[in-house]
Design an enzyme around this catalytic site. Structure first.
Site, short mmCIF file in Angstrom:
data_model
loop_
_atom_site.label_atom_id
_atom_site.label_comp_id
_atom_site.label_asym_id
_atom_site.label_seq_id
_atom_site.Cartn_x
_atom_site.Cartn_y
_atom_site.Cartn_z
N SER A 157 -11.87 -26.65 -64.00
CA SER A 157 -12.04 -28.08 -64.28
C SER A 157 -13.23 -28.62 -63.49
O SER A 157 -13.75 -27.97 -62.58
CB SER A 157 -10.78 -28.84 -63.88
OG SER A 157 -10.70 -28.89 -62.47
N LYS A 158 -13.61 -29.83 -63.86
CA LYS A 158 -14.71 -30.49 -63.18
C LYS A 158 -14.38 -30.66 -61.70
O LYS A 158 -15.24 -30.58 -60.84
CB LYS A 158 -14.96 -31.84 -63.84
CG LYS A 158 -16.11 -32.61 -63.22
CD LYS A 158 -16.43 -33.82 -64.03
CE LYS A 158 -17.34 -34.81 -63.35
NZ LYS A 158 -17.25 -34.94 -61.92
N ARG A 159 -13.07 -30.88 -61.43
CA ARG A 159 -12.67 -31.06 -60.03
C ARG A 159 -12.95 -29.83 -59.17
O ARG A 159 -13.32 -29.94 -58.01
CB ARG A 159 -11.20 -31.46 -59.95
CG ARG A 159 -11.08 -32.96 -59.68
CD ARG A 159 -9.79 -33.30 -58.99
NE ARG A 159 -8.75 -33.27 -60.01
CZ ARG A 159 -7.55 -32.77 -59.81
NH1 ARG A 159 -7.22 -32.26 -58.64
NH2 ARG A 159 -6.67 -32.77 -60.77
#
Ligand code: GLU
Length: 501
Positions: free
Chosen positions: A262-264
């Site tokens: 994910s972007k996180r």
């Protein structure tokens, strides 16, 4: 392979293209090239609520940058155009009607409130509400009223959706090129919405109609679409169309722990998950391009996320990939994303660049700092440090001493500065002053002769000499540095070190 190969990338422009989407595009591109087929791009923008300005342009730009642009798309060889689903809107209704008329679909008039009430009631009973065979005849649908009644309600402007009438009690035996034979029970499927009274098809209907009309031979897409495969294959059957072959690519997994990348993960560990920088109200998300990755390196590491050629080989040019790529060698299991390995790939591709082009890439940094230097010198400097770099952006830190004298000296290294060092460095200055041809090889010979003739140990001279020029015990061959810095500057730095250390 019976049909000519035509494959597509069909993103929805709902934000910046995630690196997983880029991998899907790449595998489609490779598959098309391998089989002398066509790779086209279709914009799936039927869900206007999720439309994000700029996202479409971003997709085109990203694929262009990576060198995997489609050969047909919006504004380019529009053989089966338009390639934007929102512009194909008038076309879908007839297909929805066709399914209603043949008994494969039905109208449903349930309001959002009614559906919500059903959901809540089911929940209260510890059950999940699924709109399908087991309750569709108890709901507000055209299945339980006459055709006249249905037409009257539609004519009166009631909102409706058209739902797929999933067959009951069937086991679907389907084949996926990556996952092999798969079985799905139709009773577990819900009656998906295909069309809405605002005139827009949903993803499922538009996707199947367009894949058919655009003569798609293979659907190669992410694993997250696997649950849609039974519905899609039933839709082909309902229309009486030949279904494309399906291949669902493995997920791209987090570097650490389980689950989808994910972007996180990127934010936390400091790597981009987008090909290009993306600016929005929420801020700026970094991109591989802006981080200084070479597009060839990005293509190479993405190709290995879920595929290999069966050997230990890791470096592949795009050309080579198009020859070697094979869907049979794509794995089912998720592929772990390794940001360190990505840097390694960039390092490899940086070494492959010519020194001239690297010097050109480095020049703007020097220009910004007001430093001017002859190009042939810069080329040599770059050549001497590039081996230690993953990115051109690291060049300055690796090479700053070629351009500016050290302002401080590495403390640990300064311990080598002994009592007799200033005297030796003073002697070295006199030796250097008398060097005629100031080339690396010549300086080396003369300095070494002086040390041998005077029985001075190498370490006694070389380490303090390097420390004076560089400020630390790092860098390429010392006499190369001396030549590139020049006689005058070398002597100046030695004098400064004598005065400071
Ligand atoms: N529009 C879908 C997406 O955003 C396409 C899925 C497919 O390839 O069928 O990924």
């Amino acid at each position: 392979m019976s049909r000519p190969v035509r494959v597509r990338f069909a993103p929805s422009p709902t934000g910046p293209l995630h690196i997983g989407g880029v991998r899907t595009a790449l595998f489609n591109y490779l598959f098309a090239k391998k089989h002398n087929g066509v790779f086209y791009l279709r914009i799936e923008d039927t869900d206007q609520n999720r439309f994000v300005p700029g996202a479409e342009q971003y997709i085109f730009e990203a694929l262009e940058w990576l060198g995997i642009a489609p050969s047909e798309t919006v504004g380019k060889n529009e053989k089966f155009g338009p390639y934007r689903q929102s512009e194909r809107k008038p076309l879908y209704k007839q297909y929805a009607d066709q399914l209603v008329n043949s008994g494969w679909a039905y109208y449903a008039f349930d309001s959002a409130e009614a559906l919500d009430a059903h959901r809540k009631q089911h929940e209260a009973e510890g059950k999940t509400f699924i709109y399908n065979w087991h309750n569709r005849e108890k709901l507000d649908t055209s299945l339980v009223i006459s055709n006249e009644e249905t037409e009257k309600r539609i004519a009166a402007g009631e909102t409706y959706v058209i739902r797929f009438k999933t067959p009951v009690n069937e086991t679907l035996h389907l084949h996926d090129s990556i996952r092999g034979d798969l079985k799905f029970e139709t009773n577990l499927l819900d009656d998906k919405v295909l069309f809405k009274s605002d005139g827009m098809p949903t993803y499922h209907l538009a996707n199947i109609v367009d894949d058919h009309l655009m003569e798609t031979s293979h659907v190669i897409r992410g694993e997250e679409w696997l649950p849609s495969m039974p519905l899609h294959s039933l839709l082909y059957k309902a229309f009486g169309w030949e279904a494309p072959e399906f291949a669902h690519l493995p997920l791209i997994l987090k570097p650490i722990g389980n689950g989808k990348l994910s972007k996180r993960d990127g934010d936390k560990m400091g790597f981009p998950v987008f090909p290009l920088e993306w600016k929005s109200e929420e801020g700026v998300s970094s991109g591989y391009r802006e981080k200084g990755f070479f597009p060839e390196a990005v293509v190479n590491f993405l190709a290995l996320l879920g595929w290999n050629d069966g050997t230990e080989q890791e470096l592949f040019s795009l050309e080579e990939l198009t020859q070697k790529f094979d869907l049979n060698r794509v794995h089912k299991a998720g592929a772990k994303f390794d940001p360190e390995k990505n840097k390694w790939f960039n390092h490899q591709y940086l070494q492959k660049q010519s020194d001239e082009s690297l010097a050109k890439a480095f020049a703007p940094t020097l220009f910004e700092k007001g430093i001017t230097i002859e190009n042939n010198k810069l080329v040599r400097i770059v050549s001497s440090i590039k081996e230690r770099a993953n990115f051109v952006s690291e060049f300055w830190d690796l090479a700053d001493y070629f351009f500016v004298a050290p302002t401080s000296y590495d403390e640990k290294a300064a311990k080598n500065w002994k009592e007799d060092t200033p005297n030796l460095m003073q002697q070295l200055i006199s030796v250097l002053e008398n060097v005629g041809e100031f080339s690396s090889a010549n300086i080396e010979t003369i300095v070494k002769d002086w040390m041998t003739n005077n029985e001075i140990g190498m370490g006694k001279v070389m380490q303090p000499f390097r420390l004076s020029l560089v400020g630390a015990l790092k860098g390429p061959h010392l006499f190369d540095i001396v030549e590139l810095i020049g006689k005058e500057e070398t002597i100046k730095r030695l004098e400064k070190a004598i005065a400071t250390l």
